[in-house]
Every structure is written in C-alpha cells, then in structure tokens.
Scaffold this active site. Structure first.
Site, PDB file in Angstrom:
ATOM      1  N   HIS A 212       0.797  -1.228   0.000  1.00  7.57           N
ATOM      2  CA  HIS A 212       0.000   0.000   0.000  1.00  7.57           C
ATOM      3  C   HIS A 212       0.826   1.273   0.000  1.00  7.57           C
ATOM      4  O   HIS A 212       0.280   2.364  -0.067  1.00  7.57           O
ATOM      5  CB  HIS A 212      -0.954   0.037   1.203  1.00  7.57           C
ATOM      6  CG  HIS A 212      -0.261   0.331   2.495  1.00  7.57           C
ATOM      7  ND1 HIS A 212       0.489  -0.597   3.162  1.00  7.57           N
ATOM      8  CD2 HIS A 212      -0.159   1.471   3.217  1.00  7.57           C
ATOM      9  CE1 HIS A 212       1.007  -0.061   4.252  1.00  7.57           C
ATOM     10  NE2 HIS A 212       0.637   1.198   4.309  1.00  7.57           N
TER      11      HIS A 212
HETATM   12  C1  UD1 Z   1      -2.109   5.329   5.877  1.00  7.67           C
HETATM   13  C2  UD1 Z   1      -0.807   5.809   6.514  1.00  7.67           C
HETATM   14  C3  UD1 Z   1       0.240   4.716   6.414  1.00  7.67           C
HETATM   15  C4  UD1 Z   1      -0.281   3.420   6.982  1.00  7.67           C
HETATM   16  C5  UD1 Z   1      -1.579   3.059   6.257  1.00  7.67           C
HETATM   17  C6  UD1 Z   1      -2.162   1.780   6.781  1.00  7.67           C
HETATM   18  C7  UD1 Z   1      -0.245   8.196   6.366  1.00  7.67           C
HETATM   19  C8  UD1 Z   1       0.611   9.183   5.693  1.00  7.67           C
HETATM   20  N1  UD1 Z   1      -0.270   6.961   5.818  1.00  7.67           N
HETATM   21  O1  UD1 Z   1      -1.845   5.151   4.483  1.00  7.67           O
HETATM   22  O2  UD1 Z   1       1.386   5.102   7.151  1.00  7.67           O
HETATM   23  O3  UD1 Z   1       0.676   2.417   6.804  1.00  7.67           O
HETATM   24  O4  UD1 Z   1      -2.506   4.130   6.457  1.00  7.67           O
HETATM   25  O5  UD1 Z   1      -3.320   1.431   6.104  1.00  7.67           O
HETATM   26  O6  UD1 Z   1      -0.871   8.511   7.351  1.00  7.67           O
HETATM   27  N2  UD1 Z   1      -9.240   4.769   1.799  1.00  7.67           N
HETATM   28  C9  UD1 Z   1     -10.482   4.208   1.751  1.00  7.67           C
HETATM   29  N3  UD1 Z   1     -11.036   3.782   2.933  1.00  7.67           N
HETATM   30  C10 UD1 Z   1     -10.406   3.897   4.117  1.00  7.67           C
HETATM   31  C11 UD1 Z   1      -9.142   4.472   4.156  1.00  7.67           C
HETATM   32  C12 UD1 Z   1      -8.549   4.895   2.988  1.00  7.67           C
HETATM   33  O7  UD1 Z   1     -11.083   4.083   0.698  1.00  7.67           O
HETATM   34  O8  UD1 Z   1     -10.980   3.510   5.156  1.00  7.67           O
HETATM   35  C13 UD1 Z   1      -8.616   5.225   0.532  1.00  7.67           C
HETATM   36  C14 UD1 Z   1      -8.908   6.685   0.266  1.00  7.67           C
HETATM   37  O9  UD1 Z   1      -8.941   6.901  -1.107  1.00  7.67           O
HETATM   38  C15 UD1 Z   1      -7.707   7.387   0.778  1.00  7.67           C
HETATM   39  C16 UD1 Z   1      -6.643   6.368   0.393  1.00  7.67           C
HETATM   40  O10 UD1 Z   1      -7.238   5.086   0.588  1.00  7.67           O
HETATM   41  O11 UD1 Z   1      -7.545   8.652   0.236  1.00  7.67           O
HETATM   42  C17 UD1 Z   1      -5.400   6.453   1.208  1.00  7.67           C
HETATM   43  O12 UD1 Z   1      -5.732   6.533   2.597  1.00  7.67           O
HETATM   44  P1  UD1 Z   1      -4.785   7.377   3.566  1.00  7.67           P
HETATM   45  O13 UD1 Z   1      -5.261   7.271   4.966  1.00  7.67           O
HETATM   46  O14 UD1 Z   1      -4.574   8.734   3.006  1.00  7.67           O
HETATM   47  O15 UD1 Z   1      -3.391   6.653   3.407  1.00  7.67           O
HETATM   48  P2  UD1 Z   1      -3.039   5.122   3.437  1.00  7.67           P
HETATM   49  O16 UD1 Z   1      -2.461   4.773   2.127  1.00  7.67           O
HETATM   50  O17 UD1 Z   1      -4.175   4.296   3.962  1.00  7.67           O
END
Ligand code: UD1
Length: 367
Positions: A212
């Site tokens: 991820h």
């Molecule tokens: C985040 C953390 C990362 C951690 C990871 C675990 C930061 C910078 N990154 O990354 O360190 O290892 O979480 O999962 O804080 N999304 C969904 N549903 C959700 C959550 C996310 O659809 O419940 C999608 C959304 O499009 C979102 C994208 O995933 O914009 C990324 O989510 P985000 O929390 O920004 O970063 P992660 O890649 O999950």
C-alpha cells in the site's frame, strides 16, 4: 484526581497500538482516566470499525471525520477537530502512536495548546524523506515530551537528535503486546470462520502479500514490476493478497490485475489476517507493522522497499529488505521456499508487556 489521558487513533495500524495501552490504563484507574479520539483517517467498515470491535477498543469519546483527500486536507481537518476537543477537554497528556497523518496532526495541536505529548513508537527513522511517514516521525519527535521506543536504534536516533535521555524509554512494542494477546484468543478458538480461513485450508502451503506504500502502488512502472515478481513466485507458491483501498484504486486506474494463482481479497479483519499470515510460508510486504509482527512470530518476511525504519527486524528477526527488483525478490523467495531462509529471534522487550511499562513510566511523570 486521576489525570486524564487522551489516546489518539485514526488509521488501521494505530488501533493495534492503542488497544494494549487502553487495557493497561484500565488497570491503573487509581491514577488515570482516559479517552479515545478517533480521527476518522480510515473510515471504511473493514479498515476501521471491525478493528475497534475485534481488538476490544472502547467507544471513542470523539470521532473526527478527517479521512480522505490530500495530505494537507486530511491533516487540516483532523487538526481543526482535535483543537476543538483540546480546548473543551484539556487532557493532562495526549498520547500519539506510530507515524500516520493523525499522529502528526494531533501532536502539533496538543503542543500548541500547551498539552504535553507522549509518542509511542518514537525514534524510528528510515532516512527516506520522500516517505510521508518519515516526515510525520521527524515532526512528531521534534516536539514530543516523552518518547516510548520499540528498539535500540530508536533510542540512538533520539539521542543523536538531542533529546534528554530521561525522556526516552525503551519499553518494547505495543504492536507485539496486541499480537500475542490476539493470538491467544485465536488459539482459544475465537478464530474466524471466513472466506480467508477456508482459502487457507484449501491452499495448505501459501504466501501472503500486502502492498500500500505510495512509492510502490502510485507509480505504474514500480507497481507493474512488483506484480511481475509476484506472478513468478505464484507459479510455485499460491499467494493470498488482501488489497488495501489505495492499492485497489491504483490497480483500477492503471488497469492492472493480480496474476494467476494470486488470490486477491478485500482488506481483512485483524484476526482473519493473523490467522492467515501466521502460518504462511512467506510474507511479502511493504507494511511497517507486518515486518515486526512476522519477526515476533518467526515467519519469513521479504520487505518490498529500499529501506526500513525498523532495523532490528533485519538484524535479529526474519526480515530481508529486497526492494522492488523482480530478480532479487525471486532469488530471496526461492531461498526461503527451499528451506534456506534464515531464522530469527524475538527482540528484547517484545514480550507482551510494553503497555504496562509505558503506564508504569507515566506514573512517574508529574503532569
Ligand atoms: C495510511 C498511513 C500509512 C499506513 C496506512 C495503513 C499516512 C501518511 N499513511 O496510508 O502510514 O501504513 O494508512 O493502512 O498517514 N481509503 C479508503 N477507505 C479507508 C481508508 C482509505 O477508501 O478507510 C482510501 C482513500 O482513497 C484514501 C486512500 O485510501 O484517500 C489512502 O488513505 P490514507 O489514509 O490517506 O493513506 P493510506 O495509504 O491508507
């Protein structure tokens, strides 16, 4: 009067870390009360609610709808919500964990409200400032008051950065507290009867993949390279791949698919995933937490990154940092499958009692 401690959690890997701290605080009610603030960074049922339930985390006192959007948008929403909370509640201490955007956002807000901050999993450094988590770690540690550290490298990084030794406590790892606690529950028969556990039984011998990191999945060329390495390994070892929402979106955007013999699943609950990876022949991952958890249970792990902020998993554990070159990944995977992988040992203080050590240290702090 009992000091009020606020535990901040927002993204999937935070929940595993606050669960044991909440349990240890439950046993220290004479000295502390606590509240949980959920920043909403992760919001899908299978990235969030299922973890709170399974890990036995009490209902949050506040849910900030901070998830989604760019880093700045997400961080800003969380900061605004947490600032209102701090103004209204005035906790004695804010505890932040790990290195996600919620960690950064809430540590800044608390410090500007003159509320002390303790950082759990402090001091880790990958040295790679293109990684958003590295920026979060650096900023959080630069302003935190107390540092709870998982491994000796964290202590020496904090010393090099000029922090006072008496504020840095090497306590071990709350992630491992949670892992051992949940594993016991699994062994007591609380295991999930799910599609993933049925697949596990059917496959017998298998590998597990998680991906991820933006550096791996947001770049089509790198992502394609990794998938080609996985396709080669899958010719000899079926792979199970629970797909993170970010990764799913990028696969759709780039038109990429998991190859034959790679079983793509939706994100799994903690117990379901633990049940799967603990018996895997091999784990391939870019996660930080899974590098540590595989070391704790002596499961072979190949880390698909160029560096790690958790060096003890390499020097003492089962982790090998292989990058994203398919030849290197294939060579190391083959060695493990041929029985030539190396065995590790569980690092000092990764014994299931880190949260108790944190709470014992908090008793000595005059808030
Ligand atoms: C985040 C953390 C990362 C951690 C990871 C675990 C930061 C910078 N990154 O990354 O360190 O290892 O979480 O999962 O804080 N999304 C969904 N549903 C959700 C959550 C996310 O659809 O419940 C999608 C959304 O499009 C979102 C994208 O995933 O914009 C990324 O989510 P985000 O929390 O920004 O970063 P992660 O890649 O999950």
């Amino acid at each position: 009067m009992a000091a009020l401690i606020t535990l901040v959690a927002g993204a999937r890997p935070n929940f595993m870390k606050i669960a044991p701290i909440a349990r240890a605080l439950d046993r220290a009610r004479d000295a502390f009360s606590y509240q949980i603030v959920h920043t909403g960074q992760h919001y899908d049922e299978n990235m969030n609610a299922v973890f709170l339930r399974e890990l036995g985390i009490p209902e949050p006192s506040l849910f900030i709808q901070g998830g989604g959007g760019t880093h700045a948008e997400q961080t800003a929403r969380i900061m605004i919500g947490f600032e209102q909370y701090c103004a209204a509640t005035r906790p004695s201490l804010v505890v932040v964990v790990g290195d996600v955007n919620s960690t950064l956002a809430c540590s800044i807000v608390a410090k500007k409200a003159n509320i002390p901050v303790a950082h759990v999993e402090a001091g880790l450094r990958s040295g790679d400032r293109t990684m958003p988590e590295e920026i979060n770690r650096l900023v959080t540690d630069s302003i935190s008051d107390w540092f709870f550290v998982t491994e000796p490298a964290g202590v020496s990084n904090l010393m090099t950065e000029g922090h006072a030794a008496e504020r840095v406590c090497h306590v071990g790892h709350v992630t491992v507290d949670n892992l051992l606690y949940q594993k016991k529950k699994l062994e007591a028969g609380e295991g999930p009867a799910t599609a993933a556990s049925a697949l596990k039984t059917k496959l017998g011998r298998y590998g597990v993949v998680t991906l991820h990191r933006p550096s791996n999945v947001d770049d089509c060329e790198v992502f394609t390279r990794i998938l080609s390495a996985l396709t080669s390994i899958a010719k000899v070892l079926p792979l199970v791949f629970p797909v993170h929402p970010r990764t799913r979106k990028q696969m759709e955007a780039f038109g990429l698919e998991a190859g034959p013999n790679i079983h793509a699943l939706p994100p799994l609950s903690y117990m379901d995933f633990l049940n799967l990876w603990k018996d895997a022949a091999l784990v391939l991952t870019d996660s930080g937490g899974l590098q540590e958890e595989t070391t704790a249970l002596n499961v072979p792990c190949l880390t698909l990154r160029e560096n790690t902020e958790r060096p003890i998993t390499v020097t003492e554990g089962t982790n090998i940092v292989v990058g994203t070159d398919p030849v290197r990944i294939g060579t190391e995977a083959r060695k493990i499958l041929d029985g030539q992988g190396r065995s590790g040992r569980r690092p000092p203080l990764w014994d299931g009692h880190a949260a108790e050590r944190i709470v014992a240290a908090l008793r000595d702090i005059a808030f």
